[in-house]
Design an enzyme around this catalytic site. Structure first.
Site, PDB file in Angstrom:
ATOM      1  N   GLU A 234     -41.145 -19.185 -44.902  1.00 36.22           N
ATOM      2  CA  GLU A 234     -40.114 -18.273 -45.422  1.00 36.22           C
ATOM      3  C   GLU A 234     -38.993 -19.158 -45.929  1.00 36.22           C
ATOM      4  O   GLU A 234     -38.282 -19.783 -45.142  1.00 36.22           O
ATOM      5  CB  GLU A 234     -39.637 -17.320 -44.323  1.00 36.22           C
ATOM      6  CG  GLU A 234     -38.831 -16.152 -44.879  1.00 36.22           C
ATOM      7  CD  GLU A 234     -37.336 -16.368 -44.756  1.00 36.22           C
ATOM      8  OE1 GLU A 234     -36.717 -16.747 -45.785  1.00 36.22           O
ATOM      9  OE2 GLU A 234     -36.787 -16.163 -43.671  1.00 36.22           O
ATOM     10  N   CYS A 268     -30.995 -15.812 -46.337  1.00 36.26           N
ATOM     11  CA  CYS A 268     -31.994 -15.805 -47.402  1.00 36.26           C
ATOM     12  C   CYS A 268     -32.155 -14.410 -47.992  1.00 36.26           C
ATOM     13  O   CYS A 268     -32.414 -14.260 -49.184  1.00 36.26           O
ATOM     14  CB  CYS A 268     -33.339 -16.296 -46.863  1.00 36.26           C
ATOM     15  SG  CYS A 268     -33.336 -18.011 -46.332  1.00 36.26           S
ATOM     16  N   GLU A 369     -30.065 -20.701 -55.555  1.00 33.04           N
ATOM     17  CA  GLU A 369     -29.599 -19.817 -54.491  1.00 33.04           C
ATOM     18  C   GLU A 369     -28.165 -20.156 -54.094  1.00 33.04           C
ATOM     19  O   GLU A 369     -27.825 -21.329 -53.917  1.00 33.04           O
ATOM     20  CB  GLU A 369     -30.512 -19.954 -53.266  1.00 33.04           C
ATOM     21  CG  GLU A 369     -30.119 -19.070 -52.108  1.00 33.04           C
ATOM     22  CD  GLU A 369     -31.052 -19.215 -50.917  1.00 33.04           C
ATOM     23  OE1 GLU A 369     -31.069 -18.303 -50.072  1.00 33.04           O
ATOM     24  OE2 GLU A 369     -31.754 -20.251 -50.825  1.00 33.04           O
TER      25      GLU A 369
END
Length: 465
Positions: A234, A268, A369
Site C-alpha cells: 500500500e 495516503c 503526492e
C-alpha cells in the site's frame, strides 16, 4: 545505530534506543519460525480469546499510547485517541469473524463430479512468519490492520516500524506479549531500513507487507520477487475529491476540510485534488478556502488544535518545494503557502493549511503526492473532464464523489481508476471493507476477508473414494 524519538512540535530528542544487532534479529526470526510451528494449529477460539485480550489492554492503555503517538509523530491528541479506539474495534472484529472468513469453500457438486472427484474443497492455511514494514503516519492502526488478520489466520509477525516511532513499535510488541500470546508470535525489530533486505531474504520469513513510499515499495517488491515471496503493498495516494452541481455544497466543504487535513494532511487516503464542476466551483472554493484558513495550527497536545506539525523536518521541506514550484509556475495560494508566523511554533515542523488554484501539468504538484495540509483545486466542465483529471495521476488508491444523481455515481464507479469510490463521504478504512489501490498505489488488499486471505495458502483438496 541509534533510533530516536524526536518531538516534531519542538524538534527535541526525547529518547534514543539502540538498534537490534544481528544476533538479536536472528533470535527473533528464529522465535517467530518456532512459534509458527505451534500457532498455525492453535484453534480459532484460542486465537480469538488472545486477540480480544489484546484489545482490552489497548483500551486500558488508550490515553498513554495516544500521548506517545502524538509526541512521536505530531498528530492531534484527539486523533491519536480515535486511532487507538479504532484499533481495538478492528481486533474484536477479526476475533469474531476470522473463522468464518477462512472457512472451507465447497464447489458445486456438479463441478466436483465433473473434475472426477467424489469430494473437493478449498482450504486456507497460514504461510508462516510475515514481515511488516510499516509507516509512521498511523503508527498503531497500520500495524493492527495487518497484525489482527495475520495472527487470526495462524501466521506470526515481525514488525519493522518507521524509525521515528520506536516507542509505539516497542509498545506493540509488548501488547501481544502481555495479552498472553506465545513467545515469538509477534515481535518488534528495531532495525534500520538498510537491514530489511536481509530479513526478507531469510528463508524462514514467508512473506511481507509494506505500507509506505513508492521507493520503499519498489525495494521490498524487488527483493521479494528475487526470492519469490508474496507481498502486499500500500503505497502513495493522490486521491481526487469530485464535486458535481447536485452536491450538498455545505456538507461537501465540511467533509473536504477533514478529508484534507486529517492526520495533519499526512495520509495516503487523504483527499488531495479537489475537482469541482464549474457551476459550483466559485461557491465551493470560497467556502473551502475560508474553512481551511480558519483551522487552528498549534501544539498537538492541546485539545483545541486542528492541525499539528508535520512528522519530520524533511517532510516539511519536501512539501514546501512542491508548493513553491507551483507558485513559481503560476499557481495561486488562496490561503497558506508558508510556515506559521507565530513565534511559539517556530521550533516545530509546522505548515499552514494551504489551498492552491491554477494548477497545470507543468507543475510537480500535479503529479506528485502532497503529504501535508495542502489542497489543489481544479475547475472542470462536466463529469467526463472530472474523470480525465482524476485519472491523470500515477496513483489510484481511493476517490471521493459528491453528487445526488445515480447516473453520476454509476459513471464514476465505472471509470475512476481507484481501489475505492466513496460517495458523499470521505475515504476511510473499516475492517469489514477491503482496502488497497491500483497503479503506483500498490497491489493486494488489506482488511475484510480479502485481507485475511492474502497471507494464506489457498489449498485445493481433491478426493476420490
Amino acid at each position: 545505530m541509534a533510533i530516536a524519538t524526536v518531538n516534531p512540535a519542538t524538534g527535541e530528542t526525547l529518547r534514543t534506543y539502540e538498534a537490534h544487532g544481528p544476533d538479536e534479529v536472528e533470535r527473533r526470526i528464529a522465535a517467530a519460525h518456532e512459534a509458527f510451528r505451534h500457532w498455525r494449529t492453535t484453534p480459532f477460539a484460542e486465537r480469538a480469546r488472545l486477540l480480544r485480550a489484546a484489545a482490552t489492554l489497548l483500551d486500558e492503555d488508550a490515553e498513554d499510547i495516544a500521548r506517545t503517538m502524538t509526541l512521536e509523530m505530531g498528530k492531534p491528541l484527539t486523533a491519536s485517541r480515535a486511532e487507538a479506539g479504532k484499533c481495538a474495534k478492528a481486533m474484536r472484529w477479526y476475533a469474531k469473524h476470522a473463522e468464518e472468513l477462512l472457512a472451507d469453500e465447497h464447489p458445486a457438486e456438479s463441478d466436483v463430479r465433473d473434475s472426477g472427484a467424489d469430494r473437493a474443497r478449498v482450504h486456507y492455511r497460514p504461510l508462516g512468519p510475515v514481515l511488516a514494514v510499516m509507516p509512521w503516519n498511523f503508527p498503531l492502526w497500520q500495524v493492527i490492520r495487518f497484525a489482527a488478520p495475520a495472527l487470526m489466520a495462524g501466521n506470526t509477525g515481525l514488525l519493522k516500524h518507521a524509525s521515528n516511532v520506536p516507542r509505539t513499535a516497542l509498545y506493540l510488541g509488548d501488547l501481544f506479549r502481555r495479552a498472553g500470546y506465545p513467545d515469538g508470535c509477534f515481535q518488534t525489530l528495531l532495525i534500520g531500513s538498510g537491514d530489511v533486505e536481509a530479513v526478507l531474504r531469510d528463508p524462514r520469513v514467508a512473506a511481507a507487507t509494506l505500507t509506505g513510499s513508492e521507493p520503499a515499495g519498489r525495494a521490498v517488491a524487488s527483493v521479494a520477487g528475487d526470492v519469490v515471496k508474496k507481498t502486499v503493498l500500500e503505497l502513495g495516494g493522490s486521491d481526487p475529491y469530485i464535486v458535481m452541481p447536485s452536491a450538498d455544497i455545505v456538507r461537501a466543504v465540511k467533509t473536504a476540510v477533514t478529508a484534507r487535513v486529517q492526520n495533519n494532511g499526512q495520509s495516503c487516503i487523504a483527499a488531495k485534488r479537489f475537482i469541482v464542476h464549474e457551476d459550483v466551483y466559485e461557491d465551493f472554493t470560497e467556502r473551502f478556502t475560508a474553512a481551511m484558513n480558519a483551522l487552528t495550527v498549534g501544539d498537538p497536545l492541546d485539545e483545541s488544535t486542528d492541525v499539528g506539525p508535520l512528522a519530520t523536518e524533511k517532510g516539511r521541506a519536501d512539501l514546501e518545494e512542491l508548493v513553491d514550484d507551483a507558485v513559481r509556475l503560476g499557481a495561486t495560494a488562496l490561503c497558506g503557502g508558508h510556515r506559521p508566523e507565530e513565534p511559539e511554533l517556530a521550533r516545530g515542523w509546522y505548515y499552514r493549511p494551504t489551498v492552491l488554484t491554477g494548477i497545470t501539468p507543468a507543475m510537480r504538484i500535479h503529479q506528485e503526492e502532497t503529504f501535508g495540509p495542502v489542497a489543489t483545486v481544479y475547475a472542470v466542465r462536466d463529469a467526463e473532464e472530472a474523470v480525465a483529471v482524476a485519472n491523470d495521476s500515477p496513483f489510484g488508491l481511493s476517490s471521493n464523489v459528491w453528487t445526488r444523481r445515480d447516473e453520476d455515481v454509476d459513471f464514476f464507479v465505472r471509470d475512476l481508476q481507484a481501489g475505492g469510490v466513496f460517495v458523499n463521504g470521505m475515504t476511510a478504512s473499516h475492517p469489514a471493507l477491503p482496502f488497497g489501490g491500483v497503479k503506483r498505489s500498490g497491489y493486494g488488499r488489506e482488511l475484510s476477508g480479502h485481507g485475511i486471505r492474502e497471507f494464506c495458502n489457498v489449498t485445493t483438496v481433491w478426493q476420490r473414494a
